[in-house]
Scaffold this active site. Structure first.
Site, mmCIF file in Angstrom:
data_model
loop_
_atom_site.group_PDB
_atom_site.id
_atom_site.type_symbol
_atom_site.label_atom_id
_atom_site.label_comp_id
_atom_site.label_asym_id
_atom_site.label_seq_id
_atom_site.Cartn_x
_atom_site.Cartn_y
_atom_site.Cartn_z
ATOM 1 N N CYS A 38 3.612 -12.321 1.749
ATOM 2 C CA CYS A 38 4.600 -12.217 2.823
ATOM 3 C C CYS A 38 4.658 -13.521 3.614
ATOM 4 C CB CYS A 38 4.230 -11.060 3.742
ATOM 5 S SG CYS A 38 5.245 -10.956 5.230
ATOM 6 N N HIS A 45 0.816 -1.206 0.000
ATOM 7 C CA HIS A 45 0.000 0.000 0.000
ATOM 8 C C HIS A 45 0.856 1.265 0.000
ATOM 9 C CE1 HIS A 45 -3.710 -2.368 1.494
ATOM 10 N NE2 HIS A 45 -3.775 -2.146 0.200
ATOM 11 N N GLU A 85 -5.407 -8.486 3.311
ATOM 12 C CA GLU A 85 -4.897 -9.582 4.148
ATOM 13 C C GLU A 85 -6.034 -10.276 4.885
ATOM 14 O OE1 GLU A 85 -1.966 -10.393 7.966
ATOM 15 O OE2 GLU A 85 -1.659 -8.579 6.776
ATOM 16 N N SER A 103 5.709 -0.238 4.397
ATOM 17 C CA SER A 103 5.509 -0.185 2.947
ATOM 18 C C SER A 103 5.966 1.143 2.347
ATOM 19 C CB SER A 103 4.027 -0.414 2.623
ATOM 20 O OG SER A 103 3.200 0.437 3.397
ATOM 21 N N HIS A 114 -0.038 -9.113 0.466
ATOM 22 C CA HIS A 114 -1.022 -9.255 1.540
ATOM 23 C C HIS A 114 -1.663 -10.638 1.583
ATOM 24 C CE1 HIS A 114 -1.042 -4.957 0.268
ATOM 25 N NE2 HIS A 114 -0.806 -4.805 1.548
#
Length: 299
Positions: free
Chosen positions: A110, A42, A140, A277, A88
Site C-alpha cells: 500500500c 486480511h 505491516e 479489507s 501490508h
C-alpha cells in the site's frame, strides 16, 4: 429495528489496487505458478477468490517470508514462478532475495505503508530514534521493524515504562496505518509527558481514519454495532474497539453464520459497517440478510 448503514465502508483504494494487480497477473501469466507471499489482505473471501484465479497463498506463522521464498522451487526457467508480496509491506531483503533467485516479483505494498517506511528511513538518516506504534507480529509491523533494528515497537501504553533509549537522540514517533485514533492519542500523550525532544506523525491511513470517524460520529440512538470483517483484519477489529469504547454493544462478523439472535434483544437501532479489507459484495450480502431477518430496510 432501525438499521443505519455507515459510510464509508468496504475496500479502500490500496486493497482495490492490490486485488486488481492480482487479477491482471492471473490473466497475463496463465502458465506460471503464482504465489501470494502472505495474505494479500486480511480477508478469507478474497483469498478464496484468488485461489480460483490460480494464485496460491503462502503464509506460515512459523516461517518468515524469506524462508517461504527459499522453499519455492523453479521447475521451468522459461516460466519461473511469480511471487506477489502483500499490501501490508515486506522487508526489502526478502524482495531482493526473490529477484536474485529468478522469481518474477510483484509488490502490492500500500502506498501509505511505503510513505511511512520512506519517512522512517529519512528520520533515521537524520539521527532520530524511531518509536513505532503497532501490533506485534502483524505483517505491516514486521516489515517496518525490518528497516532498522534500532526501531522500538510500542503496542500499548504499558510498554512505554520499559523503553530504554539514548537520551541525547531526538525521538520520532509514527505508527501502523490501521491502529485506532484512540490508541494513537493515548500513547502519544503518555510519550509527551515522558520525553521532551520528541516529534509525532500520525500515519493512520485516510481510509482507516474515515471509517473510524464514521463510527465515532454514529448517531446517539445506535445501541448495536456490527462490523463486517475478517477475524485477522486489524482495521476491522479497531472499529469494534471504538464501538465498545463508546459503550455500544459491538461485534465483529465475518459472515451471516456467526450472527447471534441474542444480540438484537431489546435493541432499537443497529449500525452496520465494514473494514477496509472487506469486499463490498460481502458487506452488502450481510446487510440484505439482516434487513430480511429484522423485517426492515433503512439508510
Amino acid at each position: 429495528m432501525k438499521i443505519i448503514k455507515i459510510t464509508p465502508r468496504g475496500f479502500c483504494k490500496g486493497v482495490v489496487d492490490a486485488y486488481a494487480t492480482c487479477k491482471k497477473i492471473a490473466k497475463l501469466y496463465p502458465n506460471h505458478e503464482k504465489y501470494l507471499i502472505g495474505w494479500l489482505v486480511h480477508n478469507k473471501e478474497i483469498i478464496k477468490e484468488l485461489e480460483e484465479l490460480g494464485i496460491q497463498t503462502k503464509d506460515d506463522k512459523n516461517h518468515s517470508r524469506s524462508e517461504i521464498i527459499d522453499s519455492i522451487e523453479i521447475k521451468d526457467k522459461n516460466n519461473p514462478p511469480i511471487v506477489i508480496f502483500s499490501a501490508h509491506g515486506t522487508d526489502q531483503k526478502t524482495i531482493d532475495k526473490a529477484r536474485e533467485k529468478g522469481l518474477v516479483v510483484f509488490d502490492t505494498t500500500c502506498i501509505y505503508v511505503t510513505k511511512t517506511h520512506d519517512l522512517i528511513k529519512e528520520k533515521i538518516e537524520q539521527g532520530y530514534q524511531i518509536f513505532y506504534i503497532g501490533v506485534n507480529n502483524h505483517p505491516e509491523t514486521i516489515s517496518t521493524l525490518s528497516i532498522d533494528k534500532s526501531i522500538i515497537l510500542i503496542e500499548t501504553v504499558n510498554d512505554i515504562e520499559n523503553i530504554r533509549t539514548e537520551s541525547e537522540k531526538p525521538i520520532f514517533v509514527t505508527n501502523q496505518t490501521t491502529i485506532s485514533i484512540y490508541e494513537f492519542e493515548e500513547i502519544t500523550e503518555t510519550l509527551k509527558s515522558k520525553y521532551k525532544n520528541i516529534e509525532f506523525k500520525n500515519d493512520i491511513c485516510n481510509a482507516a481514519k474515515d471509517r473510524q470517524d464514521a463510527v465515532i460520529n454514529m448517531p446517539s440512538e445506535v445501541d448495536l454495532l456490527l462490523v463486517v470483517g475478517d477475524i485477522k483484519s486489524n482495521n476491522s477489529k479497531k472499529l469494534v474497539e471504538i464501538g465498545i469504547k463508546k459503550q455500544i454493544e459491538s461485534h465483529l462478523i465475518w459472515n451471516t453464520k456467526n450472527i447471534k439472535d441474542e444480540w438484537f434483544i431489546n435493541k432499537k437501532c443497529l449500525a452496520i459497517t465494514s473494514g477496509c479489507s472487506t469486499p463490498t459484495w460481502l458487506a452488502n450480502y450481510v446487510i440484505i440478510f439482516l434487513e430480511k431477518k429484522l423485517g426492515t430496510a433503512n439508510d
